[in-house]
Design an enzyme around this catalytic site. Sequence first.
Site, PDB file in Angstrom:
ATOM      1  N   GLU A  89       0.927  -1.220  -0.066  1.00 50.18           N
ATOM      2  CA  GLU A  89      -0.046   0.163  -0.037  1.00 50.18           C
ATOM      3  C   GLU A  89       0.752   1.207   0.056  1.00 50.18           C
ATOM      4  O   GLU A  89       0.125   2.405  -0.075  1.00 50.18           O
ATOM      5  CB  GLU A  89      -0.756   0.124   1.109  1.00 50.18           C
ATOM      6  CG  GLU A  89      -0.196   0.336   2.647  1.00 50.18           C
ATOM      7  CD  GLU A  89      -1.407   0.207   3.774  1.00 50.18           C
ATOM      8  OE1 GLU A  89      -1.013   0.808   4.771  1.00 50.18           O
ATOM      9  OE2 GLU A  89      -2.368  -0.513   3.676  1.00 50.18           O
ATOM     10  N   HIS A  91       3.827   1.712  -2.086  1.00 45.86           N
ATOM     11  CA  HIS A  91       4.272   1.808  -3.392  1.00 45.86           C
ATOM     12  C   HIS A  91       3.516   1.141  -4.578  1.00 45.86           C
ATOM     13  O   HIS A  91       3.903   1.558  -5.610  1.00 45.86           O
ATOM     14  CB  HIS A  91       5.778   1.496  -3.448  1.00 45.86           C
ATOM     15  CG  HIS A  91       6.673   2.284  -2.391  1.00 45.86           C
ATOM     16  ND1 HIS A  91       7.089   1.501  -1.008  1.00 45.86           N
ATOM     17  CD2 HIS A  91       7.261   3.349  -2.291  1.00 45.86           C
ATOM     18  CE1 HIS A  91       7.885   2.250  -0.617  1.00 45.86           C
ATOM     19  NE2 HIS A  91       7.925   3.368  -1.207  1.00 45.86           N
ATOM     20  N   GLN A 129       2.183  -6.837   5.001  1.00 48.17           N
ATOM     21  CA  GLN A 129       1.984  -8.122   5.199  1.00 48.17           C
ATOM     22  C   GLN A 129       1.666  -8.304   6.667  1.00 48.17           C
ATOM     23  O   GLN A 129       1.094  -9.445   7.123  1.00 48.17           O
ATOM     24  CB  GLN A 129       3.866  -8.651   5.103  1.00 48.17           C
ATOM     25  CG  GLN A 129       3.564 -10.287   5.138  1.00 48.17           C
ATOM     26  CD  GLN A 129       4.993 -10.736   4.718  1.00 48.17           C
ATOM     27  OE1 GLN A 129       5.607 -10.116   3.932  1.00 48.17           O
ATOM     28  NE2 GLN A 129       5.270 -12.022   5.349  1.00 48.17           N
ATOM     29  N   CYS A 159       9.011  -3.668  -3.465  1.00 46.87           N
ATOM     30  CA  CYS A 159       9.336  -2.164  -2.786  1.00 46.87           C
ATOM     31  C   CYS A 159      10.553  -2.259  -2.150  1.00 46.87           C
ATOM     32  O   CYS A 159      11.172  -1.044  -2.328  1.00 46.87           O
ATOM     33  CB  CYS A 159       8.208  -1.428  -1.844  1.00 46.87           C
ATOM     34  SG  CYS A 159       7.864  -2.718  -0.413  1.00 46.87           S
TER      35      CYS A 159
END
Length: 205
Positions: A89, A91, A129, A159
Amino acid sequence: MTNMPKAPLPRPSREEAEDAIRTLLRWAGEDPSREGLRDTPGRVVRSYDEFFQGYGEDPSAILSRTFAEVDDYDEIVLLRDIRFESHCEHHMVPIIGVAHVAYLPSRRVVGISKLARVVDAFSRRLQIQERLTAQIANTINDVLQPHGVAVILEAGHQCMTTRGVHRPGVSMVTSRMLGVFRTNSDTRRELMSMLNRPSVASAYT
């Protein structure tokens, strides 16, 4: 005066979404009208329908159909190596990994495909995560009310591997242990022993 929750913003139209992609292409230095990019906005928006289809699914409803005729089975149920694909959320780049989901039934069990579908329903959203791990475990625990739930995720984050610190080959492991998997060390050791056994799944595919 109490603060009222904000109403959700209306969803943009498909045309507005495609225009946003054209803006990003121009930001990157490209010409959205050139032949190779002319259909890219539509393709990207269609891919988003698939990447983020989890927003249209109810993970609790997926687990609603259970089975009681299990001959008093009361040992660990483990579904391991569930491949999942999500997006960071921060990148909006992929998170790709595997999930191991276990529970210790109290009275009822659920079809094993439903466990994989719950993983998909939460992973096909913008995520971190840690939250993804907790959402999967908490939902299984709330709906099935088993003696315990364990969820372990291992994933690579693009990312980190394709930008920023550029560390390919690095994986992140998160876990959520509830019920007996948290309180009973013997049950937790049994789970880890099951996870460490060589996989024989390929023999049945």
